[in-house]
Structures are given as C-alpha cells and as structure tokens.
Design a protein around this motif. Structure first.
Motif, PDB file in Angstrom:
ATOM      1  N   ASN A  76      19.829  -5.828 -50.310  1.00 27.82           N
ATOM      2  CA  ASN A  76      18.438  -5.441 -50.122  1.00 27.82           C
ATOM      3  C   ASN A  76      17.551  -6.670 -49.925  1.00 27.82           C
ATOM      4  OD1 ASN A  76      16.167  -3.526 -50.185  1.00 27.82           O
ATOM      5  ND2 ASN A  76      15.686  -4.508 -52.128  1.00 27.82           N
ATOM      6  N   ASP A 132      13.780  -7.318 -54.829  1.00 28.79           N
ATOM      7  CA  ASP A 132      13.890  -6.546 -56.069  1.00 28.79           C
ATOM      8  C   ASP A 132      12.586  -5.895 -56.505  1.00 28.79           C
ATOM      9  OD1 ASP A 132      16.407  -7.617 -56.035  1.00 28.79           O
ATOM     10  OD2 ASP A 132      16.224  -8.744 -57.901  1.00 28.79           O
ATOM     11  N   GLU A 160      32.816  -2.033 -53.112  1.00 33.66           N
ATOM     12  CA  GLU A 160      31.550  -1.934 -52.397  1.00 33.66           C
ATOM     13  C   GLU A 160      30.996  -0.531 -52.631  1.00 33.66           C
ATOM     14  OE1 GLU A 160      31.964  -4.359 -48.352  1.00 33.66           O
ATOM     15  OE2 GLU A 160      33.657  -3.006 -48.701  1.00 33.66           O
ATOM     16  N   TRP A 216      26.313  -3.679 -64.295  1.00 36.06           N
ATOM     17  CA  TRP A 216      27.089  -4.577 -63.429  1.00 36.06           C
ATOM     18  C   TRP A 216      27.142  -5.990 -63.990  1.00 36.06           C
ATOM     19  CZ3 TRP A 216      30.193  -2.125 -60.521  1.00 36.06           C
ATOM     20  CH2 TRP A 216      29.832  -0.920 -59.911  1.00 36.06           C
ATOM     21  N   HIS A 218      19.745  -5.188 -55.500  1.00 37.84           N
ATOM     22  CA  HIS A 218      20.974  -5.882 -55.125  1.00 37.84           C
ATOM     23  C   HIS A 218      20.788  -6.832 -53.944  1.00 37.84           C
ATOM     24  CE1 HIS A 218      23.137  -3.570 -58.047  1.00 37.84           C
ATOM     25  NE2 HIS A 218      22.608  -2.465 -57.575  1.00 37.84           N
ATOM     26  N   TRP A 219      21.795  -7.684 -53.788  1.00 39.64           N
ATOM     27  CA  TRP A 219      21.801  -8.772 -52.809  1.00 39.64           C
ATOM     28  C   TRP A 219      21.487  -8.300 -51.399  1.00 39.64           C
ATOM     29  CZ3 TRP A 219      25.463  -9.006 -48.827  1.00 39.64           C
ATOM     30  CH2 TRP A 219      25.503 -10.198 -48.097  1.00 39.64           C
ATOM     31  N   SER A 263      30.821  -5.747 -56.041  1.00 39.56           N
ATOM     32  CA  SER A 263      31.151  -6.353 -57.323  1.00 39.56           C
ATOM     33  C   SER A 263      32.606  -6.784 -57.311  1.00 39.56           C
ATOM     34  CB  SER A 263      30.905  -5.370 -58.477  1.00 39.56           C
ATOM     35  OG  SER A 263      31.194  -5.976 -59.735  1.00 39.56           O
ATOM     36  N   TYR A 293      23.225  -0.820 -50.647  1.00 37.05           N
ATOM     37  CA  TYR A 293      24.602  -1.339 -50.682  1.00 37.05           C
ATOM     38  C   TYR A 293      24.691  -2.457 -51.710  1.00 37.05           C
ATOM     39  CZ  TYR A 293      28.505  -4.367 -49.308  1.00 37.05           C
ATOM     40  OH  TYR A 293      29.624  -5.157 -49.316  1.00 37.05           O
ATOM     41  N   PHE A 294      25.795  -2.491 -52.442  1.00 36.87           N
ATOM     42  CA  PHE A 294      26.068  -3.650 -53.286  1.00 36.87           C
ATOM     43  C   PHE A 294      27.576  -3.802 -53.431  1.00 36.87           C
ATOM     44  CE2 PHE A 294      25.526  -0.152 -56.338  1.00 36.87           C
ATOM     45  CZ  PHE A 294      26.661  -0.282 -57.128  1.00 36.87           C
ATOM     46  N   PRO A 330      24.271 -13.396 -56.552  1.00 38.51           N
ATOM     47  CA  PRO A 330      25.608 -12.882 -56.881  1.00 38.51           C
ATOM     48  C   PRO A 330      26.578 -13.911 -57.452  1.00 38.51           C
ATOM     49  CG  PRO A 330      24.841 -11.863 -54.873  1.00 38.51           C
ATOM     50  CD  PRO A 330      23.824 -12.911 -55.224  1.00 38.51           C
ATOM     51  N   SER A 373      27.924   2.162 -51.501  1.00 35.54           N
ATOM     52  CA  SER A 373      26.888   2.492 -50.523  1.00 35.54           C
ATOM     53  C   SER A 373      26.245   3.818 -50.899  1.00 35.54           C
ATOM     54  CB  SER A 373      27.481   2.611 -49.107  1.00 35.54           C
ATOM     55  OG  SER A 373      28.036   1.386 -48.679  1.00 35.54           O
TER      56      SER A 373
END
Length: 420
Positions: A309, A289, A344, A161, A306-307, A336, A333-334, A47, A346
């Motif tokens: 995960n 990923d 956020e 993103w 995403h992070w 930005s 969840y991610f 990220p 979800s």
C-alpha cells in the motif's frame, strides 16, 4: 504540467513519501519537492525490520528506498530528524520542529503509524521493546542474538504479523518464546480462526509457546531488568525481554489539529481520503499507513498498513497532486515469511464479512491456498508456499467471481479458468 514555481511538500519519510517524491520527478514536475522526515535516517522500507534484517540475513544499507545521494541528484530537499508540528491551512504552510515554516502549493501527509503501547506497570524497564523503526530493529536484533546465546526468554504481547515474524526470528536465534494473545488464535482478526489455527500449529512445531485468551497486566523486574510477565488470568511467564506487538495506530495528530476529516476510529481510524487520496482539503493528500481511502471495489473505507500500500499509494497520490485522474483501487496485498513458510495475502475479509473458508491444496504440508468467501464470492485469498498465483487470485477478487466450490478447491483446475 504543474507550474515550475510551485512547491510540493511531503511530510513523512517512509516508503510512501519517498516513492511519491520519486514519482513527482519521474512525471516531469520541475518545482520544489520538500520531503520532511522526523527520523535521522533517510527513507527506508519496513518489511526487513521483522524479516531479513532482523535475522541478520540482510545488511543495513539494503533497507533504504534510495541511496542517500539520490535525493540531491533528484533535487529533492530532504529534511532529516525534523518533525512537522503544525499545518496552517489558510497560509498553506507547515511549521517544523525548529520553528521554521515551509510553504506549500500541494501537501502530502505520509506520516505512517506508531506502535501501540502497553499501558501496564513495568513498561519502563530496559528489556521492553517495540518494533517500528530501524533503530528498534537494530536494538532487537542484538537482543535476539543475546537471548539465543544465553537460552533466554522472550515474551511477545500480540500474535499478529509482527508478533509472529519476531517469534520466528527469535526461535531461529535459539531464544525461548512465549506469545500472549487475548484472542483464541493468532491473526484472529485478519485470517479468522480456521487459518489462524494453522499458524498456531506452525509455531508450536518450532517450539513457540502460546497463551491464548489472556493479556499482560504487569512486567516485573529488578535493577531495571525484566524478570517476568504476568497475565490477567494469574499466570506468570519468565522473561528476559518483552516485545509489545499489539498493533499500530495511525499518526493523525497533525491532520486532526489542522481540522482535516478523520475516519471512524472503530474501523481503524486514519485520515479520510477519497479514491484519489485527496483529504477534505483539496490541496492536501494522504498516502500509506495513515490514509483511510474510500475503496471503489469494496465500497468501504479501508486503511491498509502493509508495504504494498505504501509502495503504490505514494505514487498514486503524487499523480493526483499533479492534477492527473487517479482512482486508487488496488486489491490490498501483503506478504510474510516465517521459518520455511512464505505467504502472500490478497483482498479484504474482516470478521463477519465472510461465511466460508475454502482450502485448495494440502494444509498439512503447508502448501495451499486459502479462500475467504461470502455467498460464494471470493473476498480474499492467501497462497502459502504456492507461487505465481497472486494475479489470478486478485482477478477472482476484482471480478466478483463465484466459482464452483469443488473447482476452486481442486489444484488441478487452473485458477485462470475460474475468472469471470
């Protein structure tokens, strides 16, 4: 406890692999842990590469999962700059790029994803960039600073993103930015047109130009440098640099060559794993990923890039490797950050899965929660500049809640009161 004579091998030096190694030791595993990384840097988080580090607000050392000394202290054998090139499932061995092999009792594939490439003339020019690795971010950080100083132009292919976060960073440096996107709105496949339009407005307010409904067809240049980017509708955009931000492809070649089952590529591909993150080989697992896991909540195979995960699936896979009962059912969840907007997200609400988008709060002030619904059920929620609501949003999703729309849209009604 797993026998101390066993060897667990992890292929992939990202967050998922590093957290899996950490978890193996935290759970008391005393056998060998071998972590194979094809990059020369020890494992880091991604990220910051499109956020704080790219903006120059975070130092390089802040991106690493552990300090370099941690691996020796934890007795994790770290192989840097050495890719895994083949898996021999019969011999239970991994062959490395230097020709050596390492035996495993259990193997975790956390090979991640790689940026998709533009297949157009001009991509060999020096000013064409991707953003996936720390080296990419280091280079791009200097490019953005230079563009800002010289009033230079950055063309970004893709309004996902990464494309939007880099657009925001480039504008903060002072660069001119044009984003070319084939869909009619940013993030079209993730948040749909209703919320995508809000992101278009955010970036336009900060001076970003969008060219929707088009794709890049050629990058022109002279003496190895970029001069312009052309699109399939005949337009030409001035450019000193071009960023390809058209998504990422799971790195499945190693698994495919070994005969492991893969997920359908039309649904994102990846290595097919069950809810315990086990592949079609009972001694091989996948996380991060690259893993396409059967999700108990959605009753669908999901691959999440995403992070969060990577942060959570690496440890889950490690516990499954140790023989523990594992069901990986976390709500996707991610997060930005773009300009003064933090968000956020979800849940999971791909195009066609939802029939209503409901806004709670003031979208004009960019302080709201968006909910994606199907037959009244909450599939996903995104809080924008509204904080400390992720837990109730995820509970609404997990419980299959169908709250009254007028209450869900009313900020005065506590979200916790709507959970079934």
């Amino acid at each position: 406890m797993v026998d101390a004579d066993q060897t667990f091998v992890i292929v992939g030096g990202g967050l998922a692999g590093a957290k899996a190694a950490e978890t193996l030791r935290a759970e008391g595993f005393t056998g060998r842990v071998i972590l194979i990384c094809d990059e020369r840097d020890h494992p880091y988080e991604r990220p910051p590469l499109s956020k704080g580090y790219l903006l120059g607000k975070e130092e390089r050392e802040s991106v690493f999962v552990h300090e370099a000394a941690w691996y020796a202290q934890a007795d994790v054998e770290l192989h840097l700059g050495l890719p895994a090139v083949a898996i021999d499932r019969d011999a239970k061995a991994v062959r490395l790029g230097d020709g050596t092999t390492v035996r495993y009792d259990k193997l975790l594939l956390a090979t991640g994803a790689e940026p998709r490439r533009l297949d157009i003339p001009g991509t060999e020019l020096a000013g064409v960039h991707h953003l996936r690795r720390l080296a990419h971010a280091e280079r791009l950080r200097g490019v953005l600073a230079s563009l800002g100083r010289d009033n230079g132009h950055l063309v970004i292919a893709g309004a996902g993103w990464i494309g939007l976060e880099v657009a925001a960073a480039a504008r903060e440096y002072g660069a001119e930015v044009t984003v070319v996107e084939p869909e009619p709105t940013p993030l079209h496949a993730v948040v749909g047109p209703e919320v995508g339009r809000l992101f278009a407005d955010l970036h336009r307010d900060h001076g970003v130009r969008f060219h929707f409904g088009a794709r890049l067809t050629e990058i022109t240049g002279q003496d190895g440098m970029v001069l312009a980017a052309r699109t399939d509708d005949g337009d030409e955009h001035p450019a000193h640099d071009v960023l390809a931000a058209i998504g990422a492809a799971p790195r499945t070649a190693l698994a495919e060559a070994a005969g492991l089952a893969l997920a359908d590529r039309t649904h994102g591909g990846g290595i097919a794993v069950d809810a315990s993150l086990r592949t079609s080989d009972p001694d091989i697992f996948a996380a991060g990923d690259v893993a396409a896991a059967q999700h108990p909540l959605y009753e669908h195979r999901l691959r999440v890039e995403h992070w969060a995960n990577a942060l959570n699936s690496g440890p889950a896979a490690a516990r499954a490797m140790l023989g523990q009962e594992v069901t990986y059912d976390r709500v996707p969840y991610f997060f930005s950050d773009q300009y003064d907007v933090g968000l956020e997200f979800s849940g999971w609400a791909p195009p066609g899965a939802y029939d209503q988008v409901l806004i709670r709060g003031d979208a004009g002030k960019r302080e709201f929660i968006a909910f994606w619904l199907a037959d009244g059920r909450v599939l996903a929620g995104m809080n924008v500049n509204v904080w400390d609501v992720t837990d109730p949003i995820q509970q609404l999703i997990r419980t299959g809640a169908r709250p009254a729309p007028e209450k869900l849209a009313d900020p005065s009604v506590p979200l916790t009161s709507l959970i079934e």
